[in-house]
Design a protein around this motif. Structure first.
Motif, PDB file in Angstrom:
ATOM      1  N   PHE A  11       0.839  -1.212   0.000  1.00  0.00           N
ATOM      2  CA  PHE A  11       0.000   0.000   0.000  1.00  0.00           C
ATOM      3  C   PHE A  11       0.865   1.250   0.000  1.00  0.00           C
ATOM      4  O   PHE A  11       0.593   2.207  -0.721  1.00  0.00           O
ATOM      5  N   ASN A  12       1.936   1.258   0.802  1.00  0.00           N
ATOM      6  CA  ASN A  12       2.840   2.411   0.847  1.00  0.00           C
ATOM      7  C   ASN A  12       3.517   2.607  -0.508  1.00  0.00           C
ATOM      8  O   ASN A  12       3.648   3.736  -0.984  1.00  0.00           O
ATOM      9  N   ASP A  13       3.961   1.511  -1.119  1.00  0.00           N
ATOM     10  CA  ASP A  13       4.562   1.593  -2.453  1.00  0.00           C
ATOM     11  C   ASP A  13       3.557   2.136  -3.464  1.00  0.00           C
ATOM     12  O   ASP A  13       3.895   2.975  -4.304  1.00  0.00           O
ATOM     13  N   HIS A  14       2.323   1.666  -3.388  1.00  0.00           N
ATOM     14  CA  HIS A  14       1.263   2.110  -4.296  1.00  0.00           C
ATOM     15  C   HIS A  14       1.053   3.624  -4.205  1.00  0.00           C
ATOM     16  O   HIS A  14       0.812   4.292  -5.219  1.00  0.00           O
ATOM     17  N   LEU A  15       1.147   4.167  -3.002  1.00  0.00           N
ATOM     18  CA  LEU A  15       0.945   5.602  -2.801  1.00  0.00           C
ATOM     19  C   LEU A  15       2.203   6.423  -3.071  1.00  0.00           C
ATOM     20  O   LEU A  15       2.155   7.652  -3.058  1.00  0.00           O
ATOM     21  N   GLY A  16       3.329   5.751  -3.302  1.00  0.00           N
ATOM     22  CA  GLY A  16       4.572   6.464  -3.591  1.00  0.00           C
ATOM     23  C   GLY A  16       5.268   7.013  -2.363  1.00  0.00           C
ATOM     24  O   GLY A  16       6.051   7.963  -2.450  1.00  0.00           O
ATOM     25  N   ILE A  17       5.027   6.418  -1.205  1.00  0.00           N
ATOM     26  CA  ILE A  17       5.645   6.884   0.035  1.00  0.00           C
ATOM     27  C   ILE A  17       7.111   6.465   0.064  1.00  0.00           C
ATOM     28  O   ILE A  17       7.439   5.315  -0.159  1.00  0.00           O
ATOM     29  N   ILE A  49      -3.684  12.228   3.237  1.00  0.00           N
ATOM     30  CA  ILE A  49      -2.910  12.902   4.286  1.00  0.00           C
ATOM     31  C   ILE A  49      -2.930  12.078   5.572  1.00  0.00           C
ATOM     32  O   ILE A  49      -1.901  11.915   6.240  1.00  0.00           O
ATOM     33  N   THR A  50      -4.078  11.534   5.927  1.00  0.00           N
ATOM     34  CA  THR A  50      -4.187  10.709   7.124  1.00  0.00           C
ATOM     35  C   THR A  50      -3.323   9.455   7.009  1.00  0.00           C
ATOM     36  O   THR A  50      -2.734   9.001   7.989  1.00  0.00           O
ATOM     37  N   THR A  51      -3.222   8.905   5.811  1.00  0.00           N
ATOM     38  CA  THR A  51      -2.342   7.749   5.606  1.00  0.00           C
ATOM     39  C   THR A  51      -0.888   8.128   5.864  1.00  0.00           C
ATOM     40  O   THR A  51      -0.145   7.364   6.498  1.00  0.00           O
ATOM     41  N   LEU A  52      -0.459   9.307   5.410  1.00  0.00           N
ATOM     42  CA  LEU A  52       0.906   9.765   5.706  1.00  0.00           C
ATOM     43  C   LEU A  52       1.121   9.869   7.218  1.00  0.00           C
ATOM     44  O   LEU A  52       2.171   9.478   7.733  1.00  0.00           O
ATOM     45  N   ILE A  53       0.123  10.363   7.922  1.00  0.00           N
ATOM     46  CA  ILE A  53       0.210  10.456   9.386  1.00  0.00           C
ATOM     47  C   ILE A  53       0.312   9.068  10.001  1.00  0.00           C
ATOM     48  O   ILE A  53       1.134   8.825  10.889  1.00  0.00           O
ATOM     49  N   ASP A  54      -0.492   8.139   9.518  1.00  0.00           N
ATOM     50  CA  ASP A  54      -0.482   6.773  10.042  1.00  0.00           C
ATOM     51  C   ASP A  54       0.877   6.105   9.822  1.00  0.00           C
ATOM     52  O   ASP A  54       1.428   5.476  10.729  1.00  0.00           O
ATOM     53  N   VAL A  55       1.430   6.250   8.630  1.00  0.00           N
ATOM     54  CA  VAL A  55       2.716   5.625   8.320  1.00  0.00           C
ATOM     55  C   VAL A  55       3.828   6.251   9.167  1.00  0.00           C
ATOM     56  O   VAL A  55       4.604   5.539   9.815  1.00  0.00           O
ATOM     57  N   ALA A  56       3.927   7.575   9.186  1.00  0.00           N
ATOM     58  CA  ALA A  56       4.990   8.234   9.950  1.00  0.00           C
ATOM     59  C   ALA A  56       4.820   7.999  11.453  1.00  0.00           C
ATOM     60  O   ALA A  56       5.797   7.781  12.168  1.00  0.00           O
ATOM     61  N   LEU A  76      -4.064   1.655  17.170  1.00  0.00           N
ATOM     62  CA  LEU A  76      -5.192   1.563  18.102  1.00  0.00           C
ATOM     63  C   LEU A  76      -6.058   2.815  18.040  1.00  0.00           C
ATOM     64  O   LEU A  76      -7.279   2.739  18.150  1.00  0.00           O
ATOM     65  N   SER A  77      -5.402   3.967  17.891  1.00  0.00           N
ATOM     66  CA  SER A  77      -6.123   5.233  17.860  1.00  0.00           C
ATOM     67  C   SER A  77      -5.336   6.228  17.018  1.00  0.00           C
ATOM     68  O   SER A  77      -4.112   6.279  17.103  1.00  0.00           O
ATOM     69  N   LEU A  78      -6.052   7.007  16.203  1.00  0.00           N
ATOM     70  CA  LEU A  78      -5.418   8.023  15.370  1.00  0.00           C
ATOM     71  C   LEU A  78      -6.329   9.236  15.329  1.00  0.00           C
ATOM     72  O   LEU A  78      -7.517   9.118  14.992  1.00  0.00           O
ATOM     73  N   THR A  79      -5.798  10.380  15.713  1.00  0.00           N
ATOM     74  CA  THR A  79      -6.538  11.632  15.649  1.00  0.00           C
ATOM     75  C   THR A  79      -5.834  12.540  14.650  1.00  0.00           C
ATOM     76  O   THR A  79      -4.623  12.729  14.725  1.00  0.00           O
ATOM     77  N   THR A  80      -6.596  13.080  13.708  1.00  0.00           N
ATOM     78  CA  THR A  80      -6.032  13.951  12.683  1.00  0.00           C
ATOM     79  C   THR A  80      -6.660  15.329  12.789  1.00  0.00           C
ATOM     80  O   THR A  80      -7.874  15.455  12.964  1.00  0.00           O
ATOM     81  N   LEU A  91       4.626  16.340  -0.384  1.00  0.00           N
ATOM     82  CA  LEU A  91       4.298  16.419   1.039  1.00  0.00           C
ATOM     83  C   LEU A  91       5.324  15.625   1.831  1.00  0.00           C
ATOM     84  O   LEU A  91       5.796  14.583   1.369  1.00  0.00           O
ATOM     85  N   THR A  92       5.648  16.122   3.018  1.00  0.00           N
ATOM     86  CA  THR A  92       6.514  15.383   3.930  1.00  0.00           C
ATOM     87  C   THR A  92       5.791  15.239   5.262  1.00  0.00           C
ATOM     88  O   THR A  92       5.024  16.114   5.667  1.00  0.00           O
ATOM     89  N   ALA A  93       6.038  14.108   5.910  1.00  0.00           N
ATOM     90  CA  ALA A  93       5.453  13.850   7.231  1.00  0.00           C
ATOM     91  C   ALA A  93       6.589  13.491   8.168  1.00  0.00           C
ATOM     92  O   ALA A  93       7.444  12.660   7.840  1.00  0.00           O
ATOM     93  N   ILE A  94       6.602  14.145   9.329  1.00  0.00           N
ATOM     94  CA  ILE A  94       7.618  13.897  10.344  1.00  0.00           C
ATOM     95  C   ILE A  94       6.929  13.263  11.545  1.00  0.00           C
ATOM     96  O   ILE A  94       6.065  13.883  12.167  1.00  0.00           O
ATOM     97  N   GLY A  95       7.288  12.017  11.832  1.00  0.00           N
ATOM     98  CA  GLY A  95       6.729  11.302  12.970  1.00  0.00           C
ATOM     99  C   GLY A  95       7.725  11.273  14.111  1.00  0.00           C
ATOM    100  O   GLY A  95       8.922  11.036  13.893  1.00  0.00           O
TER     101      GLY A  95
END
Length: 149
Positions: A11-17, A49-56, A76-80, A91-95
């Motif tokens: 899925f990450n590869d599919h989205l180009g992450i 965008i939420t997927t980027l948050i989930d991955v990072a 378990l829980s994700l708040t965006t 876009l860049t995501a910093i986790g």
């Protein structure tokens, strides 16, 4: 760096992450927004965008420096919180890992466009999958890919 050669989920590869930087407790990922990532207003879809948050937010707690080993988790829980509108297609995501215990870890993520505009923030609660609680993680077994559906 060993992590540069670790396979990501399809899925990450599919989205180009792409993983740009990764160390224990912090990750920086990026993606180029494609036409299929846009909503009806022509801006990156909230789900993308939420997927980027989930991955990072997960990767920052899953760093594993050992070749042929990995760590896994479950969300378990994700708040965006959406805070701005992307003005660029990169876009860049910093986790960042904020706290961790034996089975659970917590993280925060910020998503930016390439002009530095804050697009979204996220807070996550994650659970380590069995065998992923320690830095060494588990051995990567090469299996033929097949659909689980």
């Amino acid at each position: 760096m060993n992590w540069q050669h670790k396979k990501q989920p399809p899925f990450n590869d599919h989205l180009g992450i792409k993983i740009e930087e990764w160390q224990d407790g912090r990750v920086l990922i990026s993606a180029i927004v494609q036409p299929e990532h846009l909503n009806s207003h022509g801006v990156p879809h909230g789900g993308f965008i939420t997927t980027l948050i989930d991955v990072a937010g997960s990767y920052c707690g899953l760093y594993c420096p050992y070749p042929n080993r990995r760590r896994k988790s479950l969300t378990l829980s994700l708040t965006t919180n959406f805070t701005g509108r992307a003005k660029t297609n990169r876009l860049t995501a910093i986790g960042k890992l904020t706290n961790s215990g034996h089975n659970i870890f917590y993280s925060t993520t910020e998503v930016y466009d390439s002009q530095g505009t804050l697009i979204a923030t996220g807070q996550m609660t994650m659970r380590y999958r069995s065998g992923s609680e320690i830095l060494e993680g588990e051995a990567i077994e090469e299996k033929p890919e097949k659909s689980r559906l």
